[in-house]
Design an enzyme around this catalytic site. Structure first.
Site, PDB file in Angstrom:
ATOM      1  N   SER A 295       0.843  -1.206   0.000  1.00  0.00           N
ATOM      2  CA  SER A 295       0.000   0.000   0.000  1.00  0.00           C
ATOM      3  C   SER A 295       0.868   1.242   0.000  1.00  0.00           C
ATOM      4  O   SER A 295       1.991   1.226   0.519  1.00  0.00           O
ATOM      5  CB  SER A 295      -0.889   0.021   1.241  1.00  0.00           C
ATOM      6  OG  SER A 295      -0.121   0.320   2.399  1.00  0.00           O
ATOM      7  N   ASP A 296       0.363   2.324  -0.577  1.00  0.00           N
ATOM      8  CA  ASP A 296       0.980   3.614  -0.309  1.00  0.00           C
ATOM      9  C   ASP A 296       0.817   3.874   1.187  1.00  0.00           C
ATOM     10  O   ASP A 296      -0.084   3.337   1.841  1.00  0.00           O
ATOM     11  CB  ASP A 296       0.335   4.721  -1.146  1.00  0.00           C
ATOM     12  CG  ASP A 296       1.271   5.904  -1.337  1.00  0.00           C
ATOM     13  OD1 ASP A 296       2.251   6.025  -0.582  1.00  0.00           O
ATOM     14  OD2 ASP A 296       1.028   6.721  -2.242  1.00  0.00           O
ATOM     15  N   CYS A 297       1.676   4.707   1.737  1.00  0.00           N
ATOM     16  CA  CYS A 297       1.793   4.763   3.193  1.00  0.00           C
ATOM     17  C   CYS A 297       0.514   5.267   3.858  1.00  0.00           C
ATOM     18  O   CYS A 297       0.041   6.375   3.564  1.00  0.00           O
ATOM     19  CB  CYS A 297       3.004   5.592   3.572  1.00  0.00           C
ATOM     20  SG  CYS A 297       4.514   4.752   3.057  1.00  0.00           S
ATOM     21  N   SER A 299      -2.425   3.972   3.403  1.00  0.00           N
ATOM     22  CA  SER A 299      -3.594   3.898   2.527  1.00  0.00           C
ATOM     23  C   SER A 299      -4.748   3.128   3.147  1.00  0.00           C
ATOM     24  O   SER A 299      -5.915   3.477   2.946  1.00  0.00           O
ATOM     25  CB  SER A 299      -3.227   3.242   1.187  1.00  0.00           C
ATOM     26  OG  SER A 299      -2.486   4.110   0.385  1.00  0.00           O
TER      27      SER A 299
END
Length: 772
Positions: A295-297, A299
């Protein structure tokens, strides 16, 4: 030689010094404790997951079988916890290497034996070189330095780069991180850079693990009250298939990337990190990702707490893992996954499947091999080497784009132009040149320093910073312009104007910059060269149309050696060969187009986006760039002019007579002959130079609904041609890959009819017809 035995050599001071230096150089191994499977650790000597002669998948399952549920859950996040009873250390997954090893993430730190790393030009600048071998070589150098820093205990082996999103809107603050607006270019860049980073290790091994981000349709950060955490990107299947997903597919298919990162935004109402169709079905199912999905941080936290996609945090944890997410950048899964299991929302086997993907990548990196592997010899001496720094300079040379050169005012001559006025808020900057997601550069050469190596300089900033909120310094700038033989204005943007979380509202130069350029140009008694630093395009129509501004150079963010490269271009030590990887629109374009509209194709009262779909006026078009020499094209060897397409069965389901096309999935592409296009490139000027051959395909105007494509780049090739010589470039046109288009349902079709190939000012027509 043991560094502890130095005292035995005290009698020879010279030898002591040499040995001490050698110990410093070779001490990197001792700084990195083995992550796992240390041969000196009796606990793990006999464990199957440590035995390198056993297949990786068997080792992975052995390790997972030894972990408790709580231990497994602590491995689902970026700062994965140690498992001391199995001799496994903690690991930080988050490191960045967008255009050099970066300390943006917590995985890499500078200092001590590693004060910096080679900082290459920002990606948008390197993309302008259109040189695939350069892209791969930069990746190789970056991974050398990354491995060296890993051995020294100050970096990881998993790098969440590159960013391969499409530069859909010129205002996007992160457009600088991308390879530009064309999906084919972005895909080629992605595959090339990933191959450089990951190496060509035998047996599925990895040098470092790259990650293509941010999947998918992510290209808005914060515009007009809409931010990336709350944005729902409404995207058609057509645009998803032929634009937004193209670079990611290339990253997986052609680059064999070890990771893909899902984005913050929703796509058609679903968070990407909880969308089973996007993750499990597409990335892992259709594309066969050999790696992990991260995941993007934060997310997962975002889609629970800000998008309110699920009612409980346990449901959010379960939704992401069941959709195909393997690793959470952030603590969310470490906190709520156990509760999801207890509530029956998730099984332990779901967690095992996620861990199998992450641990497999770690094993491919050699982290469980009980040694530092084939790259153990890399250390401080392999970072910021002269060769690496020269490559940073060469990358800037190749990426800089010459946009205007009236009366051949460039290159300047140090003999005729002995004094240069260097003016502008970006004329003596350092960190501005490396853009965002950068680390600590080895060293900098500013534009002022670069030009000063050639001639005497007179310097005035003109403005205090790129915001240029006042004109108090204009008088001094005009004065040095009157005194000098030529004037170089270094203007543009920086991270205070365009950055992550910061989209632009317009395309004009900030503040009073335009006034400064105009006034200095009027005052100058010699040629005036405008140099622009920016990631996104800038509307400089005023300078393009001002005869007093004789030349315009776009340098992007040119990296640590940017000032030297700019000076080399200005004085002719390097011949510019860069081409714009994005369209430069006029300011009134963005006044008509909200950033939130994701549609690529033009429609009533909507102009469309990028050169592929937009037909309106531009400041400079995609692919534009001048040289100090001239090139011509010629088609040789009579290319194929007709192709018959035979589907497996000719029926209404396969040959669509209403759209006069055939689905690519219904033809045997392997049976089609490749159509070689031989382009002879002649350098008709007086200087050696590099040239990019672009081949565009224009599909026939048939009845495929919503096609709307002006033309599409299908291939490009960089070629160096000495003055007066010729070189031949061959491109093999593949009907399925190059002549296919995407219909409104996201299905790729081959239109029947005349396909026009555009090569510079040349056109070649290929008639494609069904074989009945």
């Amino acid at each position: 030689m043991s560094c502890n035995n130095r005292e035995l050599l005290i009698g020879n001071k010279v030898l002591v010094t040499l040995v001490f230096l050698l110990c410093l150089v070779h001490s990197s191994e001792s700084l990195r404790p083995l992550f796992a499977c240390d041969p000196a650790n009796g606990l793990t000597q006999t464990q199957r997951f440590c035995q390198v002669n056993i297949p990786v998948h068997v080792r992975v399952q052995d390790l997972i079988g030894r972990l408790t549920l709580q231990e497994k859950i602590r491995l689902l996040v970026n700062n994965a916890a140690a498992v001391p009873r199995l001799g496994i250390g903690g690991y930080e997954w988050w490191s960045e290497a967008l255009h050099g090893v970066s300390d943006v993430g917590p995985g890499a730190k500078f200092g001590g034996a590693f004060p910096g790393a080679t900082s290459f030009p920002q990606v948008i600048t390197t993309a302008a070189s259109f040189n695939q071998s350069l892209w791969e070589e930069i990746g190789r150098v970056v991974s050398d330095e990354a491995r060296a820093m890993y051995n020294g205990g100050v970096a990881g082996l998993t790098y969440w780069s590159p960013n391969v999103n499409i530069l859909r809107d010129p205002r996007w603050g992160r457009g600088q991180e991308t390879p530009g607006e064309d999906p084919v270019v972005a895909g080629e860049y992605a595959a090339s850079y990933v191959r450089g980073l990951q190496g060509n290790g035998a047996g599925n091994r990895l040098k470092v693990a790259a990650c293509c981000k941010h999947y998918t349709a992510y290209d808005l950060d914060n515009w007009n009250g809409v931010d990336r955490f709350h944005f729902n990107a409404k995207v058609t299947q057509q645009d998803l298939e032929d634009t937004y997903n193209v670079p990611f597919r290339a990253c997986v298919y052609e680059g064999n990337v070890a990771s893909v990162m899902c984005s913050y935004n929703q796509v058609n109402g679903k968070p990407t990190c909880a969308d089973e169709n996007l993750l499990k079905n597409t990335i892992r199912g259709q594309w066969q990702l050999n790696g992990y999905i991260v995941s993007d941080c934060d997310s997962v936290d975002v889609f629970f707490n800000q998008q309110h996609y699920t009612a409980t945090p346990e449901e959010a944890a379960a939704a992401s893992i069941k959709a195909g997410l393997d690793l959470d950048c952030g603590p969310f899964l470490a906190i709520f996954t156990e509760g999801a299991v207890k509530k029956g929302l998730l099984t332990e086997n779901d967690i095992n499947l996620a861990l199998a993907n992450t641990i497999t990548v770690q094993m491919r990196l050699g982290m469980f091999d009980g040694n530092l592997g084939p790259y153990a010899n890399l250390g401080p001496r392999d970072v910021c080497t002269p060769t690496h720094q020269h490559l940073a300079l060469e990358a800037a040379h190749q990426g800089i784009v010459l946009l205007k050169n009236d009366g051949r005012s460039l290159p300047l001559s140090p003999r005729r132009h002995r004094t240069i006025a260097v003016i502008g808020p970006n004329s003596d900057v350092t960190e501005t040149m490396i853009g965002n997601y950068a680390g600590k550069a080895c060293a900098y050469t500013t534009p002022l320093q670069g030009i000063s190596r050639y001639v005497r300089t007179l310097h005035q900033a003109g403005c205090s910073g790129v915001a240029c909120t006042g004109n108090q310094g204009f008088g001094a700038a005009e004065a040095v312009a009157r005194e000098a033989d030529a004037t170089v204005l270094v203007m543009g943007l920086d991270q205070s104007i365009e950055a992550e979380t910061r989209d632009r509202t317009g395309l004009l130069l900030p503040g009073y910059q335009q006034d400064l350029v105009t006034r200095v140009a009027q005052a100058s008694r010699g040629p005036v060269i405008l140099v622009l630093m920016s990631g996104g395009p800038v509307d400089v129509s005023f300078a393009k149309n001002n005869p007093r501004v004789t030349a315009i150079i776009w340098a992007g963010y040119p990296g640590q050696a940017g000032g030297a490269a700019i000076a080399d271009i200005i004085f002719g030590a390097a011949n510019p060969g860069g081409k714009l990887p994005m369209t430069w629109y006029p300011q009134d374009y963005v006044e008509k187009v909200p950033m939130t509209v994701m549609a690529m194709r033009a429609s009533e009262n909507y102009p469309g986006r990028t050169y592929r779909f937009y037909k309106g006026p531009v400041v400079f078009p995609f692919g534009f760039g001048l040289s100090y020499t001239t090139f011509t094209h010629n088609l040789i060897q009579s290319p194929l002019a007709q192709l018959s397409v035979s589907p497996y069965k000719l029926n209404s389901a396969i040959f669509n007579s209403s759209s006069n096309s055939i689905k690519v999935s219904h033809v045997n592409c392997e049976t089609f002959p490749k159509m070689p296009i031989h382009v002879e490139v002649s350098n008709t000027g007086e200087l050696d130079g590099t040239h990019t051959v672009f081949i565009f395909a224009e599909p026939p105007r048939n009845m495929i609904k919503g096609l709307g494509v002006n033309k599409q780049l299908i291939a490009f090739e960089k070629v160096h041609v000495v003055a007066g010589a010729k070189r031949t470039v061959q491109v093999d046109v593949d009907a399925c890959k190059h002549l296919g288009v995407v219909d409104e349902y996201g299905k790729r079709r081959i239109p029947m009819g005349e396909h026009k190939l555009h090569i510079g000012d040349l056109k070649h027509t290929i008639l494609v017809q069904p074989q009945l």
